[in-house]
Scaffold this motif. Structure first.
Motif, PDB file in Angstrom:
ATOM      1  N   LEU A 131       1.108  -2.262  -1.577  1.00  0.00           N
ATOM      2  CA  LEU A 131       2.210  -1.304  -1.487  1.00  0.00           C
ATOM      3  C   LEU A 131       1.717   0.139  -1.426  1.00  0.00           C
ATOM      4  O   LEU A 131       2.125   0.904  -0.545  1.00  0.00           O
ATOM      5  CB  LEU A 131       3.169  -1.478  -2.657  1.00  0.00           C
ATOM      6  N   VAL A 132       0.821   0.533  -2.348  1.00  0.00           N
ATOM      7  CA  VAL A 132       0.459   1.948  -2.423  1.00  0.00           C
ATOM      8  C   VAL A 132      -0.365   2.415  -1.232  1.00  0.00           C
ATOM      9  O   VAL A 132      -0.144   3.512  -0.708  1.00  0.00           O
ATOM     10  CB  VAL A 132      -0.262   2.301  -3.747  1.00  0.00           C
ATOM     11  N   THR A 133      -1.304   1.588  -0.768  1.00  0.00           N
ATOM     12  CA  THR A 133      -2.146   2.058   0.336  1.00  0.00           C
ATOM     13  C   THR A 133      -1.386   2.049   1.657  1.00  0.00           C
ATOM     14  O   THR A 133      -1.537   2.964   2.473  1.00  0.00           O
ATOM     15  CB  THR A 133      -3.434   1.219   0.480  1.00  0.00           C
ATOM     16  N   THR A 134      -0.536   1.039   1.858  1.00  0.00           N
ATOM     17  CA  THR A 134       0.272   1.007   3.071  1.00  0.00           C
ATOM     18  C   THR A 134       1.255   2.164   3.093  1.00  0.00           C
ATOM     19  O   THR A 134       1.442   2.822   4.125  1.00  0.00           O
ATOM     20  CB  THR A 134       1.027  -0.336   3.171  1.00  0.00           C
TER      21      THR A 134
ATOM     22  N   LEU B 291       3.098   7.196   5.226  1.00  0.00           N
ATOM     23  CA  LEU B 291       3.620   8.534   4.935  1.00  0.00           C
ATOM     24  C   LEU B 291       2.874   9.580   5.742  1.00  0.00           C
ATOM     25  O   LEU B 291       3.483  10.444   6.384  1.00  0.00           O
ATOM     26  CB  LEU B 291       3.483   8.829   3.434  1.00  0.00           C
ATOM     27  N   LEU B 292       1.540   9.505   5.712  1.00  0.00           N
ATOM     28  CA  LEU B 292       0.748  10.471   6.464  1.00  0.00           C
ATOM     29  C   LEU B 292       0.977  10.318   7.963  1.00  0.00           C
ATOM     30  O   LEU B 292       1.136  11.298   8.689  1.00  0.00           O
ATOM     31  CB  LEU B 292      -0.733  10.312   6.118  1.00  0.00           C
ATOM     32  N   SER B 293       1.029   9.071   8.415  1.00  0.00           N
ATOM     33  CA  SER B 293       1.244   8.823   9.844  1.00  0.00           C
ATOM     34  C   SER B 293       2.568   9.409  10.308  1.00  0.00           C
ATOM     35  O   SER B 293       2.690   9.892  11.439  1.00  0.00           O
ATOM     36  CB  SER B 293       1.208   7.320  10.124  1.00  0.00           C
TER      37      SER B 293
ATOM     38  N   LYS C  23       6.572  -0.319   5.294  1.00  0.00           N
ATOM     39  CA  LYS C  23       6.738  -1.581   6.005  1.00  0.00           C
ATOM     40  C   LYS C  23       5.372  -2.234   6.153  1.00  0.00           C
ATOM     41  O   LYS C  23       4.375  -1.556   6.400  1.00  0.00           O
ATOM     42  CB  LYS C  23       7.340  -1.337   7.392  1.00  0.00           C
ATOM     43  N   PHE C  24       5.346  -3.548   6.036  1.00  0.00           N
ATOM     44  CA  PHE C  24       4.072  -4.251   6.141  1.00  0.00           C
ATOM     45  C   PHE C  24       3.472  -4.082   7.532  1.00  0.00           C
ATOM     46  O   PHE C  24       4.154  -4.190   8.552  1.00  0.00           O
ATOM     47  CB  PHE C  24       4.243  -5.744   5.858  1.00  0.00           C
TER      48      PHE C  24
ATOM     49  N   LEU D 221      -3.072  -2.475   6.337  1.00  0.00           N
ATOM     50  CA  LEU D 221      -3.531  -2.973   5.045  1.00  0.00           C
ATOM     51  C   LEU D 221      -5.014  -3.319   5.084  1.00  0.00           C
ATOM     52  O   LEU D 221      -5.772  -2.980   4.163  1.00  0.00           O
ATOM     53  CB  LEU D 221      -2.706  -4.198   4.633  1.00  0.00           C
ATOM     54  N   GLU D 222      -5.461  -3.960   6.139  1.00  0.00           N
ATOM     55  CA  GLU D 222      -6.877  -4.303   6.249  1.00  0.00           C
ATOM     56  C   GLU D 222      -7.747  -3.049   6.324  1.00  0.00           C
ATOM     57  O   GLU D 222      -8.813  -2.981   5.683  1.00  0.00           O
ATOM     58  CB  GLU D 222      -7.101  -5.179   7.481  1.00  0.00           C
ATOM     59  N   PHE D 223      -7.294  -2.050   7.089  1.00  0.00           N
ATOM     60  CA  PHE D 223      -8.034  -0.789   7.211  1.00  0.00           C
ATOM     61  C   PHE D 223      -8.177  -0.105   5.854  1.00  0.00           C
ATOM     62  O   PHE D 223      -9.277   0.334   5.474  1.00  0.00           O
ATOM     63  CB  PHE D 223      -7.305   0.124   8.194  1.00  0.00           C
TER      64      PHE D 223
END
Length: 300
Positions: free
Chosen positions: A123-126, A131-133, A251-252, A257-259
């Protein structure tokens, strides 16, 4: 299985460690043996009934959105996963020993990343990345990340630097030293009126805090710039019609997430974990998290 069962809205005391029926994967779904989940604000807000309008609980029900674990069973029509794979995701009902997850929102844990640690990330990293994107910031532009010492903020800072942007970390005065470790080019105190007054015009703001701070900072965004927020947009936004407002809902996205997880594995991004508690102690974990107890993992 054992799970944290909620039978009514209320404080942490409504979280009960009880027997609950084992979930069964249907078509397109995967049954995951949970290694760990993590405590997020959405979890305790949902428990308290603050999200009834858009994310209600059906009693008796389960909560939780982060999951890391091992594939235990695969439903029909699922390709790309095998029993025994280490996986993680944003899902539903993750405060449990077993969890059914749609295969389309499941990702494999990068080799070299600890499975328990992976539960802190979805959740937090995505959210920070998205947000930045949403600011659209490009290499050479300047973005202020508000709440940069938090885990969503840290993830936004990392994403901005990966894009080649100049990043200002906005934090409270008491967090200045901590914020110097998040990888930003500059750190300012958002509770220092002089520091805000002296800010040069910004191409964008990525906000995880909101409130009065947001009302002051939107005035610092250039005409045509972007104010993106995962909380409420500034209440005075109408005074700045030349600033584009973006309200971000996570959103997933598997690649994202992998990055982000690979960045954590490679120590390019740090998501600090303050405590690891047994799943049975979810009530204590949420009580601590609501007081600002840092990132807490629940180990199944």
């Amino acid at each position: 299985m054992k799970a944290i069962v909620v039978r009514q809205y209320g404080g942490p005391e409504v979280l009960k460690f009880e027997d609950y029926p084992d979930p069964v994967p249907g078509a397109g779904e995967v049954l995951v043996k949970v290694a760990a989940t993590s405590v997020n604000p959405i979890d305790y807000k949902r428990r308290a009934g603050l999200t009834q309008d858009f994310y209600p609980l059906k009693f008796p029900g389960l909560i939780g959105v982060d999951i890391a674990g091992t594939v235990a069973k695969i439903g029909s029509g699922v390709d790309g996963f095998s029993v025994g794979d280490d996986v993680f995701a944003m899902a539903d009902n993750t405060y449990a020993e077993l969890c059914v997850v749609k295969a389309e929102v499941l990702a494999k844990v990068p080799k070299g990343l600890d499975l328990i640690q992976a539960a802190a990330l979805p959740l937090v990293t995505t959210t920070g990345n998205q947000l930045l994107s949403a600011t659209g910031v490009k290499a050479g532009q300047t973005v202020l990340v508000v709440g940069a010492a938090g885990n969503v903020g840290r993830s936004a800072v990392f994403t901005a630097k990966a894009r080649g942007a100049t990043v200002i970390a906005g934090v409270l005065k008491r967090q200045i030293d901590e914020a110097k470790t998040v990888g930003a080019d500059q750190v300012i105190a958002t509770d220092d009126d002089t520091a805000i007054a002296n800010l040069a015009p910004l191409d964008a703001v990525a906000d995880t805090v909101g409130g009065k701070t947001a009302e002051r900072l939107i005035a610092k965004v250039k005409s045509g710039g972007v104010y993106a927020s995962v909380v409420e947009v500034p209440q005075n936004a109408a005074k700045y019609p030349s600033v584009k407002l973006v309200h971000v809902f996570s959103k997933f996205d598997r690649k994202t997430l992998e990055f982000m997880a690979e960045a954590v594995r490679d120590s390019k991004l740090v998501i600090p974990i303050s405590q690891k508690l047994p799943l049975s102690q979810a009530a204590e974990a949420q009580a601590a998290a609501e007081k600002g107890g840092g990132k807490i993992l629940l180990v199944a």
